[in-house]
Write an enzyme that holds these catalytic residues in place. Structure first.
Site, PDB file in Angstrom:
ATOM      1  N   HIS A  38      28.653  22.703 -12.605  1.00 65.68           N
ATOM      2  CA  HIS A  38      29.629  23.376 -11.758  1.00 65.68           C
ATOM      3  C   HIS A  38      30.788  23.964 -12.577  1.00 65.68           C
ATOM      4  CE1 HIS A  38      32.242  20.029 -12.548  1.00 65.68           C
ATOM      5  NE2 HIS A  38      31.164  19.279 -12.439  1.00 65.68           N
ATOM      6  N   ASP A  74      27.320  17.593 -15.822  1.00 67.80           N
ATOM      7  CA  ASP A  74      27.158  17.446 -17.273  1.00 67.80           C
ATOM      8  C   ASP A  74      26.106  16.393 -17.633  1.00 67.80           C
ATOM      9  OD1 ASP A  74      28.829  15.484 -16.302  1.00 67.80           O
ATOM     10  OD2 ASP A  74      30.325  15.623 -17.897  1.00 67.80           O
TER      11      ASP A  74
END
Ligand code: NAG
Ligand code: NAG
Ligand code: NAG
Ligand code: NAG
Ligand code: NAG
Ligand code: NAG
Length: 392
Positions: A33, A298
């Site tokens: 994101h 991540d």
């Protein structure tokens, strides 16, 4: 004659661009994101100084995050046009497939990216209809053996202990936060990050968690970094105490280490639904959409990087290892006879995020070639597709 001479000098370029006519056939993007509002309600406990006002619920994509992700979408659209990758106009469902995690920032990032890429097309962003995290994007320890647990704990503690870089970061944060005046000092006795102890939580099915100074430092630095990317005036970030790139580099050590400790150390063992999904997609490539986009976090990027076995890379012009809006771009190219895989890490630089300016073919986001350890990758980053798929 002149052309020949140039070709001799630029033999490399001439080989790729004239002798071999590469065409882009298929792409899978795995990204995280864009800018989010800080994740923690706890920041107030770490410093009694005034924090920036909360403008949105924690963890959601910021307005600027959506805008910057849109710029990424526009850039990819320009890049694809140049490569004649997709037909003009709105794509059909068989051509483009977008899938995001259930977290609102992942869905909103996918929406911003794809809406800017295909303007006015309303391409569907697929996702599970729950608030629970989608199992596809979960990653955690699978190996149930005690020996493995001991090995991991030892490695994590080694990375945390006797770490002079980390101690520098902690002592800088002590000063920035004036931690001796904070609630966490008064209530929990954490008055010096360099002296407090970490507790490592290891649970099957979860990523490794570290409670203590690492977590505090990570939440704090992450909040500062998000303010920096949001474009906030320097004097309002960390009460004006981070004024040089050197200091940012020192502080962001904690974000690099956090990714390494929490996801990297268990990288060879994380539950692999996403990795399996990606591998299956590559194996069935001929039945798959030409363009696929997966939006997660991540930890997903770290697990895929470890599980597929990429050589370590250095990101240029970035302090973070998994910067916001970063994308692994898996590309299938053909020279008319054989197919090749090329993987690039496309990400916004530290100053591009700060600047918030548009990307273009002339001023693109950063791109770094990623090489699989086990595939014969040539100097341009191409590895034979058959070799890649057969060895997966
Ligand atoms: C390269 O390949 C594309 C598609 O196969 C073709 O349209 C184009 O004319 C080729 N260009 C050159 C320079 O051969
Ligand atoms: C976009 O698609 C969704 C689902 O297909 C639909 O509910 C929505 O009304 C569409 N929006 C626009 C602006 O066409
Ligand atoms: C679990 O970890 C141990 C110790 O590293 C290793 O010997 C074993 O093969 C692992 N088991 C699985 C299922 O990966
Ligand atoms: C700390 O690490 C350094 C090198 O990284 C090593 O030389 C030193 O012996 C270590 N100290 C302790 C107490 O483990
Ligand atoms: C941290 O751990 C060490 C060794 O276990 C212990 O001596 C020390 O008192 C602990 N410090 C705090 C602040 O709890
Ligand atoms: C920052 O923005 C300015 C003006 O929009 C532009 O000239 C400059 O190249 C940008 N710098 C970076 C690193 O993107």
């Amino acid at each position: 004659m002149v052309k020949k001479a140039i070709c001799v000098i630029l033999i490399v370029l001439c080989k790729t661009f004239s002798a071999k006519n590469f065409t882009l056939k298929q792409i899978l993007i795995l990204g995280r994101h864009n800018i989010k509002y800080p994740l923690s309600d706890e920041l107030e406990r770490y410093s009694s100084k005034p924090w920036p006002p909360k403008t949105s619920p924690q963890g959601v994509l910021t307005t600027r995050g959506a805008q910057l992700e849109g710029y990424m979408g526009e850039y990819f659209s320009e890049w694809f046009k140049e490569e004649h990758f997709l037909p003009e106009g709105c794509p059909d469902e068989d051509t483009v497939y977008v899938y995001a995690n259930t977290k609102s920032r992942a869905k909103a990032t996918a929406r911003a990216f794809i809406d800017s890429m295909f303007k006015g097309c309303n391409v569907t962003v697929h996702h599970k209809d729950t608030i629970e995290p989608d199992p596809l994007f979960e990653s955690g320890v699978r190996n149930t053996s005690e020996i493995y647990k001991e090995k991991i704990l030892k490695e994590v503690n080694k990375k945390l202990g006797n770490n002079s870089k980390l101690m520098k970061t902690y002592s800088e944060l002590n000063k920035i936060l004036e931690i001796e005046n904070s609630q966490i000092c008064k209530q929990d006795g954490v008055c010096d990050l360099t002296k407090a102890n970490d507790t490592v939580l290891y649970q099957i099915g979860k990523t490794v968690k570290v409670l203590g100074p690492l977590k505090i430092a990570h939440l704090v630095v992450n909040a500062f970094v998000m303010c920096y990317y949001e474009g906030m005036p320097i004097e309002d970030i960390a009460w004006g105490q981070i004024t040089t790139p050197e200091k940012w580099n020192m502080l962001t050590e904690v974000t690099r280490l956090n990714a390494d400790i929490r996801y990297g150390v268990i990288g060879d063992d994380v539950s692999k639904p996403l990795v399996r999904y990606i591998i299956q997609t590559f194996k069935d490539y001929d039945e798959m959409p030409k363009f696929m986009v997966l939006v997660g976090h991540d930890n997903n990027m770290v697990s895929v990087e470890y599980a597929l076995g990429f050589q370590p890379i250095d990101l240029v012009n970035q302090f973070e290892k998994y910067p916001i809006g970063g994308k692994f771009v898996f590309q299938r190219w053909t020279d008319g006879e054989s197919d090749f895989l090329k993987v690039e890490y496309v990400y916004p630089s530290w100053s591009q995020l700060r600047n918030g300016s548009k990307y273009s073919l002339e001023s693109p986001p950063e791109k770094v070639v990623m090489r699989l350890k086990w595939c014969n990758t040539d100097e341009y980053g191409f590895c034979p597709w058959n070799e890649f798929v057969n060895k997966l």
